[in-house]
Scaffold this motif. Structure first.
Motif, short mmCIF file in Angstrom:
data_model
loop_
_atom_site.label_atom_id
_atom_site.label_comp_id
_atom_site.label_asym_id
_atom_site.label_seq_id
_atom_site.Cartn_x
_atom_site.Cartn_y
_atom_site.Cartn_z
N PHE A 156 -49.91 47.18 82.61
CA PHE A 156 -49.60 45.76 82.55
C PHE A 156 -50.92 45.00 82.52
O PHE A 156 -51.74 45.14 83.41
CB PHE A 156 -48.79 45.32 83.77
N CYS A 157 -51.13 44.20 81.48
CA CYS A 157 -52.36 43.43 81.31
C CYS A 157 -52.04 41.95 81.49
O CYS A 157 -51.11 41.43 80.88
CB CYS A 157 -52.96 43.67 79.93
N LEU A 158 -52.83 41.30 82.32
CA LEU A 158 -52.59 39.89 82.63
C LEU A 158 -52.94 39.00 81.45
O LEU A 158 -54.03 39.07 80.90
CB LEU A 158 -53.41 39.48 83.85
N GLU A 159 -51.98 38.19 81.05
CA GLU A 159 -52.17 37.17 80.02
C GLU A 159 -51.64 35.87 80.60
O GLU A 159 -50.45 35.75 80.82
CB GLU A 159 -51.43 37.54 78.74
N ALA A 160 -52.54 34.96 80.86
CA ALA A 160 -52.21 33.69 81.52
C ALA A 160 -51.70 34.00 82.93
O ALA A 160 -52.47 34.41 83.77
CB ALA A 160 -51.24 32.86 80.71
N VAL A 161 -50.39 33.86 83.17
CA VAL A 161 -49.87 34.05 84.53
C VAL A 161 -48.88 35.21 84.64
O VAL A 161 -48.27 35.40 85.70
CB VAL A 161 -49.18 32.76 85.04
N SER A 162 -48.72 35.98 83.58
CA SER A 162 -47.80 37.13 83.65
C SER A 162 -48.41 38.32 82.90
O SER A 162 -49.37 38.18 82.15
CB SER A 162 -46.43 36.77 83.07
#
Length: 194
Positions: A156-162
């Motif tokens: 899971f890679c963080l993009e913005a807030v999710s």
């Protein structure tokens, strides 16, 4: 299992010892027993520690048993199977001596090796849903779930807030934006626990 107690402050939780091998997380002042880890969990976590050291990550930035304060309705403290720290988050954890607190620097990666994801609905909910939201809210760039029962590794890679999700199985090479030189397949990671 949730233990019925008076609300426990964070500092009391950090000093808590009931004289057993039982592991707990703190959820809004309540001790919550977390299932015992299997030898498989620990073996996979240690294999990953060894591999990250081969990639040049210094030993003091790799941790098992480093707790992390999070902000959630479900928990106050989480105890990941593996944490890959930044220099700053390692220093913060080591200077505090007990946990990585809210407001302190975030680690680069948190890894959970899950057990009983197919039989224990609570375990599945905790690792796949709750921790995913909590770690994203904290701002941790990557969260991995290694699931030996389902024979998959989720990145899971963080993009913005999710988190944006990628699933790897079999001989699929793990792709990590944080660790571009990471060169293991899901099967290699999963087989280390066998």
């Amino acid at each position: 299992m949730t233990l019925a107690t008076e609300p426990m402050p964070l500092e009391a939780y950090l000093d808590y010892d009931d004289g057993t091998e039982t592991r707990y997380e703190l959820a809004n002042g309540v001790l919550v027993e977390i299932p015992a880890e299997t030898p498989l969990n620990k073996t996979i976590a240690m294999f990953l520690v060894s591999y990250f050291m081969q990639l040049g990550i210094p030993y003091y930035r790799l941790a098992t048993g480093h707790q992390m304060e999070i902000s959630s309705e479900k928990a106050t403290v989480r105890d990941p199977d593996l944490v890959v720290h930044t220099e700053a988050s390692a220093a913060a954890t080591l200077s505090d001596g007990r946990l990585l607190r809210q407001g302190q620097p975030d680690p680069l990666l948190v890894v959970e090796v899950v057990s009983n994801s197919n039989k224990d609905r609570r375990s599945y909910q905790r690792d796949y849903v709750e921790k995913r939201c909590e770690y994203a809210k904290r701002g941790i760039p990557e969260y991995w779930i290694v699931d030996p029962v389902m024979a998959v590794v989720y990145v899971f890679c963080l993009e913005a807030v999710s988190y944006k999700e990628q699933c790897f199985a079999g001989h699929s090479s793990i792709e990590s934006p944080t660790f571009p030189s990471f060169d293991l397949t899901a099967a290699q990671i999963l087989s280390e626990g066998l």
